[in-house]
Design a protein around this motif. Structure first.
Motif, PDB file in Angstrom:
ATOM      1  N   GLY A 291       0.811  -1.208   0.000  1.00 33.23           N
ATOM      2  CA  GLY A 291       0.000   0.000   0.000  1.00 33.23           C
ATOM      3  C   GLY A 291       0.844   1.258   0.000  1.00 33.23           C
ATOM      4  N   LEU A 292       2.110   1.126  -0.463  1.00 31.80           N
ATOM      5  CA  LEU A 292       3.047   2.255  -0.481  1.00 31.80           C
ATOM      6  C   LEU A 292       3.541   2.483  -1.904  1.00 31.80           C
ATOM      7  N   GLY A 293       4.494   3.392  -2.058  1.00 31.64           N
ATOM      8  CA  GLY A 293       5.068   3.667  -3.358  1.00 31.64           C
ATOM      9  C   GLY A 293       6.214   2.725  -3.684  1.00 31.64           C
ATOM     10  N   ARG A 294       6.657   2.779  -4.953  1.00 28.96           N
ATOM     11  CA  ARG A 294       7.738   1.908  -5.421  1.00 28.96           C
ATOM     12  C   ARG A 294       9.022   2.149  -4.625  1.00 28.96           C
ATOM     13  N   GLN A 295       9.412   3.403  -4.477  1.00 28.89           N
ATOM     14  CA  GLN A 295      10.657   3.727  -3.780  1.00 28.89           C
ATOM     15  C   GLN A 295      10.587   3.333  -2.311  1.00 28.89           C
ATOM     16  N   GLN A 296       9.429   3.514  -1.708  1.00 24.54           N
ATOM     17  CA  GLN A 296       9.275   3.118  -0.302  1.00 24.54           C
ATOM     18  C   GLN A 296       9.436   1.610  -0.138  1.00 24.54           C
ATOM     19  N   GLY A 297       8.906   0.857  -1.089  1.00 19.46           N
ATOM     20  CA  GLY A 297       9.055  -0.597  -1.034  1.00 19.46           C
ATOM     21  C   GLY A 297      10.504  -1.023  -1.138  1.00 19.46           C
ATOM     22  N   LEU A 298      11.244  -0.413  -2.064  1.00 19.15           N
ATOM     23  CA  LEU A 298      12.668  -0.724  -2.217  1.00 19.15           C
ATOM     24  C   LEU A 298      13.449  -0.367  -0.955  1.00 19.15           C
ATOM     25  N   ALA A 299      13.084   0.750  -0.345  1.00 22.05           N
ATOM     26  CA  ALA A 299      13.770   1.178   0.881  1.00 22.05           C
ATOM     27  C   ALA A 299      13.521   0.191   2.015  1.00 22.05           C
ATOM     28  N   ILE A 300      12.310  -0.302   2.126  1.00 21.57           N
ATOM     29  CA  ILE A 300      11.982  -1.258   3.192  1.00 21.57           C
ATOM     30  C   ILE A 300      12.722  -2.570   2.985  1.00 21.57           C
ATOM     31  N   VAL A 301      12.814  -3.017   1.723  1.00 16.03           N
ATOM     32  CA  VAL A 301      13.556  -4.247   1.422  1.00 16.03           C
ATOM     33  C   VAL A 301      14.996  -4.128   1.892  1.00 16.03           C
ATOM     34  N   LEU A 344       7.478   1.045  12.065  1.00 13.32           N
ATOM     35  CA  LEU A 344       8.596   1.414  11.207  1.00 13.32           C
ATOM     36  C   LEU A 344       8.354   2.796  10.584  1.00 13.32           C
ATOM     37  N   ASP A 345       9.342   3.681  10.684  1.00 14.91           N
ATOM     38  CA  ASP A 345       9.248   5.034  10.125  1.00 14.91           C
ATOM     39  C   ASP A 345       9.595   4.967   8.632  1.00 14.91           C
ATOM     40  N   VAL A 346       8.565   4.858   7.786  1.00 11.56           N
ATOM     41  CA  VAL A 346       8.775   4.673   6.354  1.00 11.56           C
ATOM     42  C   VAL A 346       9.467   5.883   5.740  1.00 11.56           C
ATOM     43  N   ASP A 347       9.084   7.081   6.164  1.00  5.47           N
ATOM     44  CA  ASP A 347       9.687   8.286   5.597  1.00  5.47           C
ATOM     45  C   ASP A 347      11.177   8.343   5.884  1.00  5.47           C
ATOM     46  N   ALA A 348      11.568   8.043   7.110  1.00  7.83           N
ATOM     47  CA  ALA A 348      12.987   8.086   7.480  1.00  7.83           C
ATOM     48  C   ALA A 348      13.772   7.016   6.723  1.00  7.83           C
ATOM     49  N   VAL A 349      13.203   5.814   6.617  1.00  6.31           N
ATOM     50  CA  VAL A 349      13.865   4.720   5.912  1.00  6.31           C
ATOM     51  C   VAL A 349      14.036   5.071   4.436  1.00  6.31           C
ATOM     52  N   THR A 350      13.008   5.661   3.842  1.00  7.10           N
ATOM     53  CA  THR A 350      13.063   6.023   2.423  1.00  7.10           C
ATOM     54  C   THR A 350      14.064   7.147   2.186  1.00  7.10           C
TER      55      THR A 350
END
Length: 374
Positions: A291-301, A344-350
């Motif tokens: 339910g997130l964006g492409r870049q956010q998904g890559l960052a989480i991986v 998890l802080d998605v913005d910080a991770v991204t």
């Protein structure tokens, strides 16, 4: 518990399918019996588990997906996320799912006793889930709905001995009825695979491999070690419609584990599923599934180091070493969703991920691989 309207509809459909599965099992005609029984029983559990999932989540779709959950995914959610499905029950339902897949796309033949074990276990699990999870007080199935066997098996090992011997006879020189042997092997391979965590049906290559091993005289316990972890337990109950028959782990079972990547494995229990089925979530689509964006998904991986987990991440390269496919599994999705639930802080991770992608930025140090145990 008051069921949501759609959850109640799923359960009603499940009761109808399970009732029909038992009716097909008990009918005297053998026409399409093996195939029809497992198809209807599998459909019943897909509906029941969707009812349970909808009751808990209000949806039966993954975030960002238009498709309803598959039976395999329903089993994983019920066992891993909702924790309402017991380990031995998961084995039964995975095996049933594999049998359904094989029956839909190929030919299966099941011994009467083995089919009864599947159906009696299915009814037991169905009754428990309907009562204990959905809170349905009335009988989940009509009292007369029970698969009937003239000689119910008490020793699964003896039953498997008989089944494997029947396969060996079909493979004898001069007979070589390989198609019939393969049809009888598929349910055994499905049960073996489900005991070792596999959810997809056996391939033709795996069936042929089992045939060669049995034709060579190998003990089925070394060919199909997953089956040695199973036993049949029959516990009496005052209500005849609630006899508890489960397929579960035997206390003296041979330990079985999944092969590590690149490890030579001779036992069929180590076989890997098709990686494009197991790791079907494209790396670039991972964020969308969350339910997130492409870049956010890559960052989480990267942040969760999912690429270091061979059960979460798969990469295929061509002969020149160029990447042609990167995929993630349901395990990766589960880990990521758990991290998001834990805050998890998605913005910080991204932001950190994007910073490392800038020219001249230092790459994130990768963790050391764990040492292999002896």
């Amino acid at each position: 518990m008051r069921l949501r309207r759609r959850a109640a509809m799923f359960r009603a459909a499940a009761v109808e399918s399970m009732t029909l599965a038992v009716e097909l099992f008990n009918r005297p005609s053998p026409v399409a019996r093996d195939h029809a029984v497992v198809m209807m029983a599998a459909h019943s559990f897909e509906m029941l588990l969707k009812g349970i999932i909808f009751q808990a989540r209000g949806t039966v779709r993954e975030p960002g997906s238009e498709d309803s959950l598959s039976l395999g995914r329903c089993i994983d959610i019920a066992a891993d996320d909702l924790t309402v499905l017991r380990p031995d029950e998961r084995v039964v339902l995975r095996s049933l799912k594999q049998d359904r897949d094989a029956a839909t796309h190929d030919v299966i033949v099941m011994a009467e006793e083995l089919l009864w074990v599947h159906m009696r276990s299915a009814v037991t699990i169905f009754q428990r889930l309907s009562r204990d999870v959905l809170g349905v007080e009335e009988a989940a199935l009509p009292g007369r709905v029970l698969p009937v066997s003239a000689a119910p098996p008490e020793d699964l090992g003896q039953l498997l001995d008989q089944e494997v011997e029947a396969v060996r006879q079909l493979l004898q020189p001069g007979r070589r009825r390989r198609d019939e042997a393969a049809a009888r092997l598929r349910p055994l391979l499905a049960l073996d695979g489900s005991a070792t965590g596999r959810s997809d049906p056996p391939t033709d290559r795996e069936v042929a491999r089992a045939e060669r091993a049995l034709r060579a005289g190998n003990d089925w316990r070394t060919v199909l070690p997953g089956l040695t972890t199973l036993s049949v337990r029959n516990r009496p109950h005052p209500d005849a419609s609630e006899i508890v028959l489960q397929v579960g782990k035997a206390p003296d079972a041979v330990p079985v584990r999944r092969a590590h990547a690149g490890e030579d494995a001779t036992a069929l229990a180590y076989r890997q599923s098709n990686p494009f089925d197991e790791f079907s979530i494209k790396l670039t689509s991972f964020g969308e599934r969350l339910g997130l964006g492409r870049q956010q998904g890559l960052a989480i991986v990267e942040h969760l180091e999912l690429k270091d987990d061979d059960r979460a991440y798969f990469i295929r390269r061509n002969r020149n070493g160029n990447v042609v496919y990167q995929g993630l599994s349901a395990r990766a999705l589960h880990i990521a969703r758990q991290a998001l639930d834990d805050g998890l802080d998605v913005d910080a991770v991204t932001q950190a991920y994007n910073a490392r992608r800038r020219p001249g930025a230092k790459a994130r140090p990768r963790r050391a691989a764990p040492a292999e145990s002896a």
